[in-house]
Design an enzyme around this catalytic site. Structure first.
Site, PDB file in Angstrom:
ATOM      1  N   THR A  73       0.784  -0.988   0.235  1.00 49.66           N
ATOM      2  CA  THR A  73      -0.008   0.049  -0.021  1.00 49.66           C
ATOM      3  C   THR A  73       0.830   1.183   0.116  1.00 49.66           C
ATOM      4  OG1 THR A  73      -2.105   1.006   0.900  1.00 49.66           O
ATOM      5  CG2 THR A  73      -0.382   0.647   2.516  1.00 49.66           C
ATOM      6  N   HIS A  98       1.251   5.240   1.649  1.00 45.81           N
ATOM      7  CA  HIS A  98       1.002   6.295   2.541  1.00 45.81           C
ATOM      8  C   HIS A  98       1.615   7.501   2.195  1.00 45.81           C
ATOM      9  CE1 HIS A  98      -0.303   3.091   5.233  1.00 45.81           C
ATOM     10  NE2 HIS A  98       0.718   2.381   5.508  1.00 45.81           N
ATOM     11  N   CYS A 149      -2.909  -3.094  -2.458  1.00 48.04           N
ATOM     12  CA  CYS A 149      -3.298  -4.428  -1.678  1.00 48.04           C
ATOM     13  C   CYS A 149      -3.456  -5.627  -2.368  1.00 48.04           C
ATOM     14  CB  CYS A 149      -4.596  -3.925  -0.885  1.00 48.04           C
ATOM     15  SG  CYS A 149      -4.353  -2.703   0.334  1.00 48.04           S
TER      16      CYS A 149
END
Length: 237
Positions: free
Chosen positions: A85, A87, A180
């Protein structure tokens, strides 16, 4: 039932390694019963651009890592659940470091994850967004686009890692990965959904209310100095 009290620290922008070290120290202090916040401490933070890969994801090679670093982002392999993922700025990252024994329920990581997800669904309702789970995929979704990623770790009933909620995140960063590991699905943010800028600080209060409602606990705003004092007294740092 005895009241469950959680300390909540807003760290602002912070580096990934620093956040991992802090999570580890807090979790250790709770396990050793040397932290005055024995039910847990929740960290709220924001990262510079970075990609993280979960413990199950072996598919990202050194070449993939180099490619992603060339985008200007950092890259980390972690011990959380879930796959790759992103961030970055405009994304609220929440790390509840909780002692699950405090809830006096049959100890279940499934209960914990489902309650985290329900907290985000409650937040979305408050914001005027209809969100849902999208089985078998993790996280919280709006239609076929993910708004919130979930990836947790638990050891001896103490949780680390947590969730990441897109507020006014630059969604273009997700174009460099399959978020994901889920093919053919999108990623969204509160800003995109509501067609107005939603900043991290806009959702902290409604998120806090949703967390207290779903986890049946009381959150207390504390500072990093309060945490450091507790850890120092316990000789953790």
């Amino acid at each position: 039932m005895t009241a469950i009290n959680i300390g909540m620290v807003n760290l602002g922008r912070i580096g990934y390694h620093t956040s991992l070290q802090l999570q580890s120290k807090i979790a250790s202090s709770i396990k050793k019963k040397t932290n005055k916040w024995q039910d847990g401490i929740m960290l709220l933070l924001e990262y510079p651009p970075l990609y993280t890969v979960g413990i199950r994801d072996k598919s990202y090679t050194a070449g993939d890592e180099e490619r992603l670093r060339k985008t200007g982002a950092e890259f980390y392999r972690t011990d959380r659940g879930g796959l790759i993922t992103y961030h970055g700025p405009g994304q609220l990252v929440v790390y509840p470091i909780l002692n699950l024994k405090s809830w006096r329920k049959p100890l279940s990581i499934r209960w914990y994850i489902e309650t985290l997800e329900e907290t985000v669904i409650t937040l979305c309702q408050t914001m005027g967004v209809s969100a849902h789970r999208y089985h078998p995929y993790p996280g919280i979704w709006v239609g076929e686009s993910k708004l919130c990623a979930v990836g947790v770790h638990a050891s001896r009933h103490i949780t680390t890692h947590g969730i990441a909620i897109n507020c006014n995140t630059d969604l273009n960063w997700f174009n460099h990965i399959v978020p994901c590991g889920i093919e053919g699905k999108g990623v969204t943010s509160f800003t995109e959904l509501l067609q107005r800028e939603i900043k991290i600080q806009d959702i902290i209060l409604p998120f806090s209310h949703a967390f207290q409602t779903n986890f049946h606990c009381k959150l207390h705003n504390i500072t990093i100095s309060d945490v450091d004092d507790s850890l120092e007294q316990s000789k953790i740092i």
